[in-house]
Design an enzyme around this catalytic site. Sequence first.
Site, PDB file in Angstrom:
ATOM      1  N   GLU A  67       0.888  -1.176   0.000  1.00  0.00           N
ATOM      2  CA  GLU A  67       0.000   0.000   0.000  1.00  0.00           C
ATOM      3  C   GLU A  67       0.919   1.216   0.000  1.00  0.00           C
ATOM      4  O   GLU A  67       1.448   1.607   1.036  1.00  0.00           O
ATOM      5  CB  GLU A  67      -0.885  -0.023   1.258  1.00  0.00           C
ATOM      6  CG  GLU A  67      -1.855  -1.195   1.317  1.00  0.00           C
ATOM      7  CD  GLU A  67      -3.069  -1.004   0.404  1.00  0.00           C
ATOM      8  OE1 GLU A  67      -3.362   0.129   0.005  1.00  0.00           O
ATOM      9  OE2 GLU A  67      -3.714  -2.023   0.091  1.00  0.00           O
ATOM     10  N   CYS A  83      -2.103   9.592   2.485  1.00  0.00           N
ATOM     11  CA  CYS A  83      -1.637   8.965   1.235  1.00  0.00           C
ATOM     12  C   CYS A  83      -2.539   9.310   0.051  1.00  0.00           C
ATOM     13  O   CYS A  83      -2.069   9.418  -1.070  1.00  0.00           O
ATOM     14  CB  CYS A  83      -1.560   7.457   1.401  1.00  0.00           C
ATOM     15  SG  CYS A  83      -3.114   6.715   1.896  1.00  0.00           S
TER      16      CYS A  83
HETATM   17  P1  NAD Z   1       8.145   4.755   4.980  1.00  0.00           P
HETATM   18  O1  NAD Z   1       8.179   3.967   3.742  1.00  0.00           O
HETATM   19  O2  NAD Z   1       9.285   5.648   5.274  1.00  0.00           O
HETATM   20  O3  NAD Z   1       7.995   3.800   6.258  1.00  0.00           O
HETATM   21  C1  NAD Z   1       7.014   2.778   6.355  1.00  0.00           C
HETATM   22  C2  NAD Z   1       7.508   1.675   7.261  1.00  0.00           C
HETATM   23  O4  NAD Z   1       8.700   1.121   6.709  1.00  0.00           O
HETATM   24  C3  NAD Z   1       7.891   2.154   8.668  1.00  0.00           C
HETATM   25  O5  NAD Z   1       7.467   1.171   9.592  1.00  0.00           O
HETATM   26  C4  NAD Z   1       9.400   2.255   8.613  1.00  0.00           C
HETATM   27  O6  NAD Z   1      10.027   2.046   9.863  1.00  0.00           O
HETATM   28  C5  NAD Z   1       9.762   1.123   7.670  1.00  0.00           C
HETATM   29  N1  NAD Z   1      11.032   1.334   6.964  1.00  0.00           N
HETATM   30  C6  NAD Z   1      11.687   2.505   6.729  1.00  0.00           C
HETATM   31  N2  NAD Z   1      12.815   2.277   6.024  1.00  0.00           N
HETATM   32  C7  NAD Z   1      12.867   0.938   5.803  1.00  0.00           C
HETATM   33  C8  NAD Z   1      13.774   0.081   5.128  1.00  0.00           C
HETATM   34  N3  NAD Z   1      14.880   0.557   4.547  1.00  0.00           N
HETATM   35  N4  NAD Z   1      13.497  -1.241   5.077  1.00  0.00           N
HETATM   36  C9  NAD Z   1      12.375  -1.732   5.646  1.00  0.00           C
HETATM   37  N5  NAD Z   1      11.498  -0.971   6.323  1.00  0.00           N
HETATM   38  C10 NAD Z   1      11.736   0.342   6.403  1.00  0.00           C
HETATM   39  O7  NAD Z   1       6.776   5.572   4.931  1.00  0.00           O
HETATM   40  P2  NAD Z   1       6.272   6.692   5.920  1.00  0.00           P
HETATM   41  O8  NAD Z   1       7.119   7.907   5.743  1.00  0.00           O
HETATM   42  O9  NAD Z   1       6.112   6.116   7.286  1.00  0.00           O
HETATM   43  O10 NAD Z   1       4.804   6.959   5.351  1.00  0.00           O
HETATM   44  C11 NAD Z   1       4.536   7.853   4.326  1.00  0.00           C
HETATM   45  C12 NAD Z   1       4.360   7.134   3.009  1.00  0.00           C
HETATM   46  O11 NAD Z   1       3.414   6.093   3.126  1.00  0.00           O
HETATM   47  C13 NAD Z   1       3.812   8.050   1.928  1.00  0.00           C
HETATM   48  O12 NAD Z   1       4.441   7.772   0.716  1.00  0.00           O
HETATM   49  C14 NAD Z   1       2.344   7.672   1.860  1.00  0.00           C
HETATM   50  O13 NAD Z   1       1.727   7.967   0.631  1.00  0.00           O
HETATM   51  C15 NAD Z   1       2.408   6.209   2.125  1.00  0.00           C
HETATM   52  N6  NAD Z   1       1.138   5.738   2.655  1.00  0.00           N
HETATM   53  C16 NAD Z   1       0.392   4.894   1.903  1.00  0.00           C
HETATM   54  C17 NAD Z   1      -0.845   4.469   2.372  1.00  0.00           C
HETATM   55  C18 NAD Z   1      -1.716   3.544   1.580  1.00  0.00           C
HETATM   56  O14 NAD Z   1      -2.655   3.015   2.158  1.00  0.00           O
HETATM   57  N7  NAD Z   1      -1.481   3.331   0.314  1.00  0.00           N
HETATM   58  C19 NAD Z   1      -1.293   4.898   3.622  1.00  0.00           C
HETATM   59  C20 NAD Z   1      -0.493   5.746   4.351  1.00  0.00           C
HETATM   60  C21 NAD Z   1       0.724   6.155   3.872  1.00  0.00           C
END
Ligand code: NAD
Length: 502
Positions: free
Chosen positions: A216, A250
């Site tokens: 997602e 998002c």
């Molecule tokens: P992110 O990708 O930075 O982090 C998401 C998760 O991944 C966190 O738990 C984080 O600790 C983990 N993570 C970070 N780096 C990682 C790595 N190298 N390897 C594995 N895991 C890692 O996202 P964010 O900043 O927390 O959230 C914002 C993003 O999420 C935006 O792009 C937004 O559009 C998207 N989002 C999508 C939805 C959806 O339902 N499609 C909903 C909410 C947010």
Amino acid sequence: MHDAASSEMATLLERQRHAFLRYGAPNSAERSAKLSRLRTAVLVHRKDIRTAISADFGHRSQHETDIMEVMGVIQSIDYLRRNLKRFMTSERRHVALPFRAGRAYVEYQPKGVIGVMAPWNYPFSLTIIPLATALAAGNRAMLKPSELTPRTSEVIQDMLADIFSTDEVALVLGGPEVGAEFSGLPFDHLFFTGSTRVGRKVMKAASNNLVPVTLELGGKSPVIVAHGSVDERSVARIVFGKLSNAGQTCVAPDYALIHEDDLDRFVSLYDAMVTQTYPGGPTSRDYSSIVSARHYDRLTGLVDAARQDGARVIEVGYKPETASGRCRTIAPTLVVGAGDDSAIMQEEIFGPILAVRTYRSIDEAVDYVNGRPRPLALYVFGPDDADRAKLLASTTSGNVGINNTLLHVAQDDLPFGGIGPSGMGAYHGIEGFRSMSHGKGIFVQGRWNLPDLLRAPFGRFADATLAAILRPPRSGQQSQAAFGVSGCGTGFDPKGWRAPQE
Ligand code: NAD
């Protein structure tokens, strides 16, 4: 990352898998009871959830947390409970003529242990709704929330520890390093919500163990307002989608495509609607802070760079210079006419800034959307006419909202997810249940079976049967596959139906 923490995660997974194999798939009453416990715990912790999220963000409206997170979770749990038996029911499938005495059906069984990785922007609902889906589908789950919302994670941990043993539901805390380790565990399914950048890494890590993933992700969701459709109602709904949670959503509109004749009206109505919605400007009780200094700097950097490149930057609503600043708030801002190559038109904005571009014809708007990665959401404002039909038929996005923003996410029975760079797979609706279930196709042999007679040594019976089944089409008649009789899987009433015993 420490070996000890890594082996602790692996041990948790092993314990959950062992328990799953030992106790098997829970029946519908057991699943429903787990969901009920979760529902009660959410309501008991409602105040703590609101306080923790507000503290994690710097400030977030209590109402917004109740509406966007707590209500969303409760509604999802209720939907899953209400539909559980229907989702779990075996589905009868079509049996081709030569096998007619037998029966074919699909049984949905839990996959086992689901890994759930969550982002910070809706830290409660985006952890708990995937968990509820996993439990409804009969699984156990390990959760990895974001490191940017530690107080919320603490509340979630306390809440879940009260109602589940760690071999049913366990929480793992940590940042990117823990996330990297977590995404490499051999789960039975990995459900990731977050950025497209990290989604790529997660999918790569999961592929080592061939773990199926739901991704997602995010991206730039456009809102397209039809020529002549800029009015108070449409603009108020765009303001709602853009400024809820200060744009850290998002599916928030990322950029608006406005007909060139309507631009001035759009800018002035946007200003008026923002003033009406947030009378105190960025210090309004209902206006959220940006989650961290890094995100704040990124957003102000996007606006500064656009201004330097010659875009028109308009801070709207109650004027920020007269508002006493609350921590990390950014005034609602319009950036009009930024170049295609500017960072603000390339990156997902994810803040209270709306990029605005003009178009002259609906074809130009369609081409603009199709020239970019497929978005998570696409919003269309305007009448039900040929232009709307063209936008819907000619663009591909995860979901679509018509004459509103965000609300498609609240429709529990609709699949929610992206496509390509905005995601893979979906949840909500029956799609969520099925993504965390294995649909096992089962064929039960009947007493009489034509293929028993079609075995070697082949003779006259085989020749006659094949001649009858593989008859060439008569001239003028469309060819029809004898085995491919249509009408599979629909209209089946599961009540009282049993898979036949051999
Ligand atoms: P992110 O990708 O930075 O982090 C998401 C998760 O991944 C966190 O738990 C984080 O600790 C983990 N993570 C970070 N780096 C990682 C790595 N190298 N390897 C594995 N895991 C890692 O996202 P964010 O900043 O927390 O959230 C914002 C993003 O999420 C935006 O792009 C937004 O559009 C998207 N989002 C999508 C939805 C959806 O339902 N499609 C909903 C909410 C947010």
